[in-house]
Design a protein around this motif. Structure first.
Motif, short mmCIF file in Angstrom:
data_model
loop_
_atom_site.label_atom_id
_atom_site.label_comp_id
_atom_site.label_asym_id
_atom_site.label_seq_id
_atom_site.Cartn_x
_atom_site.Cartn_y
_atom_site.Cartn_z
N PHE A 31 0.81 -1.22 0.00
CA PHE A 31 0.00 0.00 0.00
C PHE A 31 0.85 1.27 0.00
CE2 PHE A 31 -3.53 -2.84 1.15
CZ PHE A 31 -4.43 -2.41 0.18
N GLU A 32 2.03 1.23 0.59
CA GLU A 32 2.93 2.39 0.49
C GLU A 32 3.26 2.64 -0.97
OE1 GLU A 32 6.34 1.47 2.91
OE2 GLU A 32 5.18 1.57 4.77
N GLY A 33 3.63 1.58 -1.68
CA GLY A 33 3.92 1.70 -3.11
C GLY A 33 2.71 2.19 -3.89
N PHE A 34 1.55 1.65 -3.56
CA PHE A 34 0.31 2.05 -4.23
C PHE A 34 0.07 3.54 -4.07
CE2 PHE A 34 -4.42 2.47 -3.83
CZ PHE A 34 -4.74 2.25 -5.16
N HIS A 35 0.12 4.04 -2.84
CA HIS A 35 -0.16 5.45 -2.60
C HIS A 35 0.93 6.37 -3.16
CE1 HIS A 35 -2.95 3.82 0.61
NE2 HIS A 35 -3.73 4.50 -0.21
N GLN A 36 2.13 5.84 -3.33
CA GLN A 36 3.23 6.62 -3.90
C GLN A 36 3.29 6.47 -5.43
OE1 GLN A 36 6.62 5.05 -1.79
NE2 GLN A 36 5.96 5.93 0.16
N ARG A 37 2.38 5.67 -5.99
CA ARG A 37 2.37 5.36 -7.42
C ARG A 37 3.69 4.70 -7.84
NH1 ARG A 37 0.15 10.27 -6.37
NH2 ARG A 37 -1.85 10.80 -7.30
N ASP A 38 4.24 3.90 -6.96
CA ASP A 38 5.55 3.29 -7.14
C ASP A 38 5.40 1.79 -7.37
OD1 ASP A 38 8.14 2.34 -7.00
OD2 ASP A 38 8.65 3.43 -5.16
N SER A 39 5.25 1.42 -8.64
CA SER A 39 5.05 0.01 -8.97
C SER A 39 6.29 -0.83 -8.67
CB SER A 39 4.63 -0.15 -10.43
OG SER A 39 5.61 0.39 -11.29
N ILE A 40 7.46 -0.22 -8.70
CA ILE A 40 8.69 -0.95 -8.38
C ILE A 40 8.69 -1.40 -6.92
CG2 ILE A 40 11.21 -0.77 -8.20
CD1 ILE A 40 11.02 1.12 -10.68
N LYS A 41 8.25 -0.52 -6.04
CA LYS A 41 8.15 -0.86 -4.62
C LYS A 41 7.11 -1.96 -4.42
CE LYS A 41 7.93 1.32 -0.12
NZ LYS A 41 7.92 2.63 0.58
N MET A 42 6.01 -1.87 -5.12
CA MET A 42 4.96 -2.87 -5.00
C MET A 42 5.46 -4.24 -5.44
SD MET A 42 1.73 -0.64 -6.38
CE MET A 42 0.47 -1.83 -5.96
N LYS A 43 6.25 -4.27 -6.51
CA LYS A 43 6.76 -5.54 -7.05
C LYS A 43 7.64 -6.28 -6.04
CE LYS A 43 6.72 -4.24 -11.91
NZ LYS A 43 7.55 -4.02 -13.12
N THR A 44 8.23 -5.56 -5.09
CA THR A 44 9.11 -6.22 -4.11
C THR A 44 8.34 -7.19 -3.21
OG1 THR A 44 8.94 -4.48 -2.42
CG2 THR A 44 10.69 -4.26 -4.07
N VAL A 45 7.02 -7.01 -3.10
CA VAL A 45 6.22 -7.90 -2.24
C VAL A 45 5.19 -8.69 -3.04
CG1 VAL A 45 6.57 -6.57 -0.13
CG2 VAL A 45 4.64 -6.00 -1.63
N CYS A 46 5.31 -8.67 -4.37
CA CYS A 46 4.37 -9.40 -5.23
C CYS A 46 5.11 -10.46 -6.05
CB CYS A 46 3.67 -8.43 -6.18
SG CYS A 46 2.62 -7.23 -5.36
N ALA A 47 4.46 -11.60 -6.20
CA ALA A 47 5.01 -12.65 -7.06
C ALA A 47 4.91 -12.22 -8.52
CB ALA A 47 4.25 -13.96 -6.84
N ASP A 48 5.82 -12.71 -9.34
CA ASP A 48 5.82 -12.35 -10.76
C ASP A 48 4.51 -12.73 -11.45
OD1 ASP A 48 8.39 -11.35 -10.51
OD2 ASP A 48 9.33 -13.21 -11.18
#
Length: 144
Positions: A31-48
């Motif tokens: 959610f930090e990545g989501f609110h920052q519009r930072d897909s790279i940050k989001m990818k760190t906690v998501c499976a490919d």
């Protein structure tokens, strides 16, 4: 013997709490990545190969299940206009863990420019890959 049983259950409880905190941290980073519009940050906690689905409720057209690829999802997040103010408020978070699998049930309210757009529930399934929890499945409901 009684002391060993007490210590065992105390240790088990502490280990469970630590795992729940690890899972919650992955959700927070998402959610930090989501609110920052930072897909790279989001990818760190998501499976490919994360699976993304949404259930939209509409009294006129009925319920609708939609699928989205991770690539489409990240592109949509990164393309949210900078001038648009948005926030997804998580109302609570229920975490259940069984070994290397976790499930998170998180009711939310979504706001655009300080007005509630919709609400619903996020349901995350995570997998513990080596030392980190990765989101492998996300489905949400959306009610106007």
């Amino acid at each position: 013997m009684r002391a060993y049983c007490i210590l065992f259950f105390l240790f088990l409880g502490l280990a469970s709490k630590a795992q729940k905190q690890e899972v919650q941290k992955s959700i927070e980073i998402f959610f930090e990545g989501f609110h920052q519009r930072d897909s790279i940050k989001m990818k760190t906690v998501c499976a490919d190969k994360m699976v993304l689905q949404s259930i939209s409720e509409n009294s006129v057209t009925g319920n609708k299940l939609t699928n989205e690829s991770p690539e489409e999802f990240y592109k949509a997040i990164a393309s949210i206009p900078v001038k648009m103010k948005f926030q997804e408020k998580i109302l609570s978070c229920n975490i259940q863990i069984d070994g290397r699998m976790a499930h998170v049930w998180a009711p939310y309210q979504f706001y655009i420019n300080d007005k509630q757009s919709h609400s619903g529930v996020n349901a995350f399934t995570l997998f513990k890959d080596k030392d980190s929890w990765k989101i492998i499945y996300l489905i949400d409901t959306r009610k106007k």
